[in-house]
Design an enzyme around this catalytic site. Structure first.
Site, PDB file in Angstrom:
ATOM      1  N   LYS A 129       0.885  -1.159   0.000  1.00 16.49           N
ATOM      2  CA  LYS A 129       0.000   0.000   0.000  1.00 16.49           C
ATOM      3  C   LYS A 129       0.926   1.213   0.000  1.00 16.49           C
ATOM      4  O   LYS A 129       2.041   1.145   0.506  1.00 16.49           O
ATOM      5  CB  LYS A 129      -0.892   0.000   1.240  1.00 16.49           C
ATOM      6  CG  LYS A 129      -1.906  -1.131   1.220  1.00 16.49           C
ATOM      7  CD  LYS A 129      -2.905  -0.959   2.337  1.00 16.49           C
ATOM      8  CE  LYS A 129      -3.750  -2.211   2.482  1.00 16.49           C
ATOM      9  NZ  LYS A 129      -4.459  -2.228   3.757  1.00 16.49           N
ATOM     10  N   HIS A 132       1.273   6.903   2.291  1.00 16.91           N
ATOM     11  CA  HIS A 132       0.469   8.115   2.097  1.00 16.91           C
ATOM     12  C   HIS A 132       0.537   8.983   3.339  1.00 16.91           C
ATOM     13  O   HIS A 132       1.118   8.584   4.352  1.00 16.91           O
ATOM     14  CB  HIS A 132      -0.965   7.760   1.724  1.00 16.91           C
ATOM     15  CG  HIS A 132      -1.668   6.922   2.740  1.00 16.91           C
ATOM     16  ND1 HIS A 132      -2.369   7.456   3.784  1.00 16.91           N
ATOM     17  CD2 HIS A 132      -1.751   5.574   2.860  1.00 16.91           C
ATOM     18  CE1 HIS A 132      -2.878   6.473   4.511  1.00 16.91           C
ATOM     19  NE2 HIS A 132      -2.510   5.336   3.974  1.00 16.91           N
ATOM     20  N   HIS A 135       0.371   8.086   7.106  1.00 20.48           N
ATOM     21  CA  HIS A 135       1.480   7.533   7.899  1.00 20.48           C
ATOM     22  C   HIS A 135       2.505   8.584   8.305  1.00 20.48           C
ATOM     23  O   HIS A 135       3.496   8.274   8.951  1.00 20.48           O
ATOM     24  CB  HIS A 135       2.160   6.394   7.144  1.00 20.48           C
ATOM     25  CG  HIS A 135       1.410   5.108   7.246  1.00 20.48           C
ATOM     26  ND1 HIS A 135       1.439   4.329   8.377  1.00 20.48           N
ATOM     27  CD2 HIS A 135       0.577   4.490   6.387  1.00 20.48           C
ATOM     28  CE1 HIS A 135       0.668   3.278   8.199  1.00 20.48           C
ATOM     29  NE2 HIS A 135       0.125   3.351   7.006  1.00 20.48           N
TER      30      HIS A 135
HETATM   31  N1  ARG Z   1       0.158  -1.249   9.974  1.00 20.86           N
HETATM   32  C1  ARG Z   1      -0.811  -0.683  10.861  1.00 20.86           C
HETATM   33  C2  ARG Z   1      -1.650   0.371  10.143  1.00 20.86           C
HETATM   34  O1  ARG Z   1      -1.179   0.945   9.198  1.00 20.86           O
HETATM   35  C3  ARG Z   1      -0.188  -0.041  12.066  1.00 20.86           C
HETATM   36  C4  ARG Z   1       0.558  -0.974  12.954  1.00 20.86           C
HETATM   37  C5  ARG Z   1       0.855  -0.368  14.275  1.00 20.86           C
HETATM   38  N2  ARG Z   1       1.627  -1.192  15.131  1.00 20.86           N
HETATM   39  C6  ARG Z   1       1.138  -2.230  15.789  1.00 20.86           C
HETATM   40  N3  ARG Z   1       1.955  -2.926  16.521  1.00 20.86           N
HETATM   41  N4  ARG Z   1      -0.115  -2.580  15.726  1.00 20.86           N
HETATM   42  O2  ARG Z   1      -2.753   0.641  10.554  1.00 20.86           O
END
Ligand code: ARG
Length: 574
Positions: A129, A132, A135
């Site tokens: 993905k 964007h 993040h």
């Molecule tokens: N990849 C997830 C997202 O973009 C965030 C992960 C955050 N870290 C975790 N340990 N859950 O929503």
């Protein structure tokens, strides 16, 4: 406010009265009605009742005992039952300037976090993905906390918990086989992946059988099938290559890229333990931890078809981090949309009897949107962080050219200002607030922006260059007479601000709020600009010049270091 309390406590600490505690004494201290009487006053009337002496006699005795010791005052006077204090600003300024001169960029560092490891889960992007602007906040808040922890003596561990597992990979493979190619991916990178991913969702609306096909492909990834694995790795590698370029521009790196896939083989023992502890309930074939008692929906850990979830992997990751790093704190810099997820996660760990659930902290933040609306991956209306940075750099370049045509290295400065302006913006408000991004606002050279602070620092550096560099400032410590060149409102205000740098970084950490430092460097820059307008520096009289230049140097050190902590470069010239 904070500052006043500290000073009251400091005064109280210098006074010994049997049976009276320092906090109580500090609460008696007041601001005198007229500042010419002093900075603070201690009325001795209440003490008179306790000590059975006249207020004036008490004031005089206390005065003698304070003056007999080392003290931070330029005057202590007993008048009509009041004890009046004046802080010695010259002494405070001398101490600050000597310290900054000696320590340079190490000024504001401390060892308060010695021996303490802090895990910071941040950025944590999703593979295939796009990177964007959703993040952006996680990335820059996490990285700023990382640098601040380091500065205060902690051992931070930066973890990019990649979203590299889940059914979306099955969808991508289907999409790739139907509409994609290695050449397209080679050429357009993640962009090509996003394009086919969006198309998958469009087509799946009328061809639901695509979803089933995707599930089968995901199963093949899980089973280690060669073709599925090749594609999975290709998607992951391409994404990391691309985000790596953005991280490089932001000056960010990670200690670990262990993402969700890393925990595939680490969930079973945790699930077994949950079963053994009778914490699992089976509901419609799914395994859950019931959290009704705490007013939460259940934490779903294994679906009826046996598939594990985001939460299952986070649970395994929490235990892995505790075991691997023995953390003092474990932070998750993740949007507030995931509040419930983290509350559930921490609760499950508590129910498992682990006391360190208390050391886990969700650091939530609000949404960033552009003036023209927000974006979502599925609909393809995505604002790529790279594009935002590029555009900001381009605009910064135009402004810089207008302001200073002869700037050497204008392209490099434009990059520092453009990228810096985006980062600074993301860190200038209380993190929980939703914010709206505008190029004009973040690049306003007179606003609360990166270019404003960067420009102020460049101005300070230019003064120092013209003075012949900091070498010429060193030498014997400043005398009292030299230091008196800093008296006056602007100088005193700047000195007291600069003296608070280290504390400010600590405060930012205790609130997990990098914007505390951003706001602070804006204040320092403003205060310096007021000083600069009001006082001669380079052409100040001989006895005054060195103290003023040292103040300029201290300002430069704090601005540059403050910018570095939040992740913004400080060009020497602009
Ligand atoms: N990849 C997830 C997202 O973009 C965030 C992960 C955050 N870290 C975790 N340990 N859950 O929503």
């Amino acid at each position: 406010m904070q500052k006043t309390d500290d000073k009251k406590l400091l005064i109280a600490a210098l006074i010994d009265i049997d049976g009276l505690d320092k906090e109580e004494l500090a609460s008696y201290i007041m601001l005198p009605p007229d500042t010419s009487m002093g900075d603070y006053a201690l009325p001795c009337f209440r003490l008179a009742k306790i000590l059975r002496k006249s207020p004036q006699a008490i004031a005089e005795e206390l005065k003698e005992s304070i003056l007999a010791r080392d003290n931070p005052f330029s005057a202590v006077e007993a008048v009509n039952g009041y004890l009046n204090f004046k802080f010695d600003r010259t002494q405070a300024a001398g101490k600050l300037l000597a310290e900054v001169l000696e320590k340079g960029p190490e000024y504001g560092s401390s060892a308060e976090g010695e021996g303490k490891t802090v895990c910071i889960d941040y950025s944590s992007i999703n593979i295939a993905k796009p990177f964007h602007i959703g993040h952006l906040s996680s990335t820059v808040i996490g990285a700023a906390l990382y640098r601040m922890y380091l500065k205060r003596g902690y051992k931070p561990v930066g973890i990019n918990h990649l979203g590299d597992w889940g059914t979306q990979f099955g969808k991508l493979i289907v999409a790739y086989k139907k509409w994609g190619s290695d050449e397209a991916i080679e050429k357009d990178g993640v962009m090509a992946l996003t394009k086919i991913y969006v198309r998958f969702h469009e087509e799946a609306e009328t061809h639901p059988e695509l979803e089933e096909e995707a599930r089968r492909w995901f199963k093949r990834i899980e089973d280690g099938d060669a073709e599925a694995t090749r594609l999975y790795n290709l998607f992951k590698e391409k994404t990391l290559e691309e985000v790596g370029k953005v991280y490089a521009r932001l000056g960010i790196s990670f200690d670990s890229y262990n993402g969700e896939a890393f925990y595939n083989d680490k969930m079973a023992p945790i699930l077994e333990r949950l079963e053994a502890q009778n914490l699992i309930t089976v509901s419609d074939g799914a395994k859950i931890v019931d959290l009704k008692e705490w007013g939460m929906s259940p934490c779903l850990l294994v679906k009826a078809d046996g598939a594990t979830l985001y939460a299952t992997r986070d649970l395994a990751a929490a235990f892995y981090r505790k075991k691997t790093y023995d953390f003092f704190k474990s932070l998750y810099v993740v949007a507030y949309q995931q509040n419930l997820h983290f509350k559930q996660l921490f609760k499950v760990i508590e129910l498992m009897g682990e006391s360190w659930y208390k050391d886990m902290v969700h650091v939530p933040f609000g949404m960033v949107s552009l003036e023209d609306g927000t974006m979502s991956t599925r609909k393809g209306k995505v604002v790529w962080l790279k594009d935002v940075l590029d555009r900001a750099v381009e605009k910064a370049g135009e402004i810089i050219k207008e302001k200073n045509e002869n700037l050497s290295d204008a392209a490099a400065v434009a990059e520092q200002v453009g990228v810096g302006s985006v980062v600074f913006f993301a860190l200038s408000n209380n993190r929980i607030k939703d914010i709206v991004f505008s190029y004009d606002r973040v690049l306003n050279f007179d606003g609360e922006t990166a270019p404003y602070v960067q420009y102020t620092n460049a101005r300070a550096q230019s003064v120092l260059r013209k003075a012949g560099g900091i070498g010429s400032l060193k030498g014997a410590p400043l005398t009292k007479e030299e230091l008196s060149a800093l008296s006056g409102r602007e100088g005193e205000e700047l000195v007291s601000l600069l003296a608070r740098f280290g504390e400010t970084v600590s405060e930012a950490l205790s609130k997990y709020e990098p914007s505390v430092v951003t706001r602070y460097i804006i204040d320092v820059a403003r205060s310096f600009n007021r000083y600069y307008l009001a006082h001669r520096i380079l052409n100040a009289p001989e006895g005054e010049r060195r103290a003023r230049l040292q103040l300029v140097y201290a300002t430069h050190v704090v601005l540059k270091e403050g910018l570095r902590l939040i992740g913004v470069a400080a060009p020497e010239e602009m």
